[in-house]
Each structure stands twice: as structure tokens, then as C-alpha cells.
Design an enzyme around this catalytic site. Sequence first.
Site, PDB file in Angstrom:
ATOM      1  N   THR A  23       0.515  -1.271   0.238  1.00 49.20           N
ATOM      2  CA  THR A  23       0.174  -0.085   0.582  1.00 49.20           C
ATOM      3  C   THR A  23       0.397   0.963  -0.123  1.00 49.20           C
ATOM      4  O   THR A  23       0.536   2.707  -0.712  1.00 49.20           O
ATOM      5  CB  THR A  23      -0.930  -0.596   0.990  1.00 49.20           C
ATOM      6  OG1 THR A  23      -1.637  -1.337   1.218  1.00 49.20           O
ATOM      7  CG2 THR A  23      -2.008   0.697   1.222  1.00 49.20           C
ATOM      8  N   ILE A  65      -3.192  -6.401   9.425  1.00 49.97           N
ATOM      9  CA  ILE A  65      -2.524  -5.707   8.781  1.00 49.97           C
ATOM     10  C   ILE A  65      -3.498  -5.209   7.313  1.00 49.97           C
ATOM     11  O   ILE A  65      -3.966  -5.449   6.390  1.00 49.97           O
ATOM     12  CB  ILE A  65      -1.387  -5.624   8.076  1.00 49.97           C
ATOM     13  CG1 ILE A  65      -0.278  -6.160   9.130  1.00 49.97           C
ATOM     14  CG2 ILE A  65      -0.906  -4.611   7.292  1.00 49.97           C
ATOM     15  CD1 ILE A  65       1.372  -6.286   8.823  1.00 49.97           C
ATOM     16  N   LYS A  76       2.141 -12.403   7.406  1.00 49.92           N
ATOM     17  CA  LYS A  76       0.980 -12.137   7.709  1.00 49.92           C
ATOM     18  C   LYS A  76       0.064 -12.517   6.683  1.00 49.92           C
ATOM     19  O   LYS A  76       0.498 -12.283   5.215  1.00 49.92           O
ATOM     20  CB  LYS A  76       1.137 -10.451   6.781  1.00 49.92           C
ATOM     21  CG  LYS A  76       0.431  -9.498   5.787  1.00 49.92           C
ATOM     22  CD  LYS A  76      -0.060  -8.110   5.846  1.00 49.92           C
ATOM     23  CE  LYS A  76      -0.536  -7.628   5.188  1.00 49.92           C
ATOM     24  NZ  LYS A  76      -0.239  -5.991   4.436  1.00 49.92           N
ATOM     25  N   TYR A 133       5.470 -13.045   4.514  1.00 52.85           N
ATOM     26  CA  TYR A 133       3.566 -11.897   3.867  1.00 52.85           C
ATOM     27  C   TYR A 133       3.337 -13.030   2.645  1.00 52.85           C
ATOM     28  O   TYR A 133       4.207 -12.838   1.912  1.00 52.85           O
ATOM     29  CB  TYR A 133       4.199 -10.657   3.845  1.00 52.85           C
ATOM     30  CG  TYR A 133       3.166  -9.773   3.325  1.00 52.85           C
ATOM     31  CD1 TYR A 133       1.956 -10.246   2.886  1.00 52.85           C
ATOM     32  CD2 TYR A 133       3.359  -8.625   2.619  1.00 52.85           C
ATOM     33  CE1 TYR A 133       0.817  -9.478   1.991  1.00 52.85           C
ATOM     34  CE2 TYR A 133       2.299  -8.370   1.756  1.00 52.85           C
ATOM     35  CZ  TYR A 133       1.579  -8.355   1.721  1.00 52.85           C
ATOM     36  OH  TYR A 133       0.004  -7.697   1.458  1.00 52.85           O
TER      37      TYR A 133
END
EC number: 4.3.3.7
Length: 291
Positions: free
Chosen positions: A45, A203, A161, A133
Amino acid sequence: MLRGSMVALVTPMQADGSLDWEALHKLVDWHLQEGTDAIVAVGTTGESATLDVKEHIAVIRAVVDQVNGRVPVIAGTGANSTSEAIELTQAAKDGGVDACLLVAPYYNKPTQEGLFLHHQKIAASVAIPQLLYNVPGRTAVDMLPETIVRLSHVDNIVGVKEATGDIARVGQILESAKAGFLLISGDDDTAVDFIAAGGVGEISVTANVAPKLVAQMCELAAQGKVEEARAINARLADVHTAMFLESNPIPVKWALAKMGLMPNGIRLPLTPLDAKYHLQVEQALRAANLL
């Protein structure tokens, strides 16, 4: 401790794509006022893919300085080159972050053994808490639960994540992972159920525009008040959808500009939100009382 609502922070930019440091400082302060539990800088992001290394590290340092120890700062330091990921992770550690988030190598599609060895080497090279992740929708490779479990027993790897939205994976991983291994949702839609199943937080992209609500939702879910958490999630459902009408972070940057929090700058190859989606994003924000 890494828990609760961890915002996947955007990187503010001017219309010409230059970094907007003033807007970044203001965003960080706003999140701290609104109850965000941790800040993730320069992840997906945060447009890490279009920042050069110097900018990447500068944004990390700016966020660390602005937070000033009030909440944990997590830096996105993943790369599809193991040596580059080590370099970024070391630089982030030197910059004062509390942990690093390492996306699975993208485009080159390593095997499960390649994923294991990649993360094992980074963990052995830089002594800082590291989060795996897994986001196969972007990387084209799925880090399977058994690989995550193997990596959970590697020193310095403290959690993952998980952005597949597959709640069943929470139990599969926790059953065999190292005690204390952290499972963090990377999917706003399913975060409440993820936390209820044993995750410690999320997250979040939506937290960029609704930090207080997402923080409250995560706290309620962690307390076992699942129906109350789901009620907040239902209020945010259209916002979750709106944030992905085009590739992240295109919609969330437009939304933040609409809210008056920053300019709507973004870097190629990403482009500003198509005008045909403006009304849908605005209506979603208004329905959730964010405008």
C-alpha cells in the site's frame, strides 16, 4: 507487541509523484490520535515497488521519527532478490524499526523450498523480528501452511501476514507453529473471523481511511466480542469493496484526498482512480460516516 489494527500506510505524494513529507507526518499523527496500534511503512500500500532504495529508507526513517516510540513501526523490506531483501532489512533495522515485513518473492515463482531458504537466510543475516507475508494474488506463489510452520521455528521469524482470506489456515498453522508465533490477517473482509480463530490482529488497507473503527473492531474481536466486531465490519463492508475497485493503493489514495488528508499523487505505472469509480468510493465513505 504486534497486535490489533496495524495500518498498511500509504506513502503520500504530490501530483508529480514527489514524496509529500508534510502529509506523511500528519497522517502518522492522525493514526496515533485515532488509536492505530502499529504502522506499516512502505509495504504494498506504501508503493514500495515504485520507490527507489534511498526513498524507501527515507520514508522508513521519517515514520520512525514521527512515531517516536509511541507504537511499533513495521517496515516492508521484501524483495524477489534475497540479497536485496537482506540489504533493505538491515537498513530498516538501522533506521530504528521494531520489525520487518517480508513479502514472498514475486514474479520469479520460487518453490516451497526456495521460499524457506530465502526467508531463512534473511533471518540469519539480520537480527530483527521478521514477519512473513503471504499474498499469492500478487506474488503468483502461495506460501503453504507447512512452509510457514517450518519457518516459524527459525530464529527472528515471529509471525506471518496471511492475506489469502482462508480462515482454515489459522488453525492449521497454529497447531504446529512455534509457541507465540503471530498470525496477522492481511484481508480486511475476513479479519474479524481471522482474529476470532486465533489471529492477533490485521494489517489493514481500510484503516487508512477508518483508523478508529478498524482499531475498535480488532479490539472487540480480540476480546471475544465477535458479534460487536462483525457489526463494525458490516458498516465498513462497502469501504472494503471500494478500496479494491482498482489496484491498491489507487482507490485509498483517492479516498484520502477526498477526505482532505493528502494530495492524490501516485506513481506510474499506477494511475489515479478512474472517474467512473469516484461516486462509488465517495458513497462508501459517506455511508460509513467517514466524510
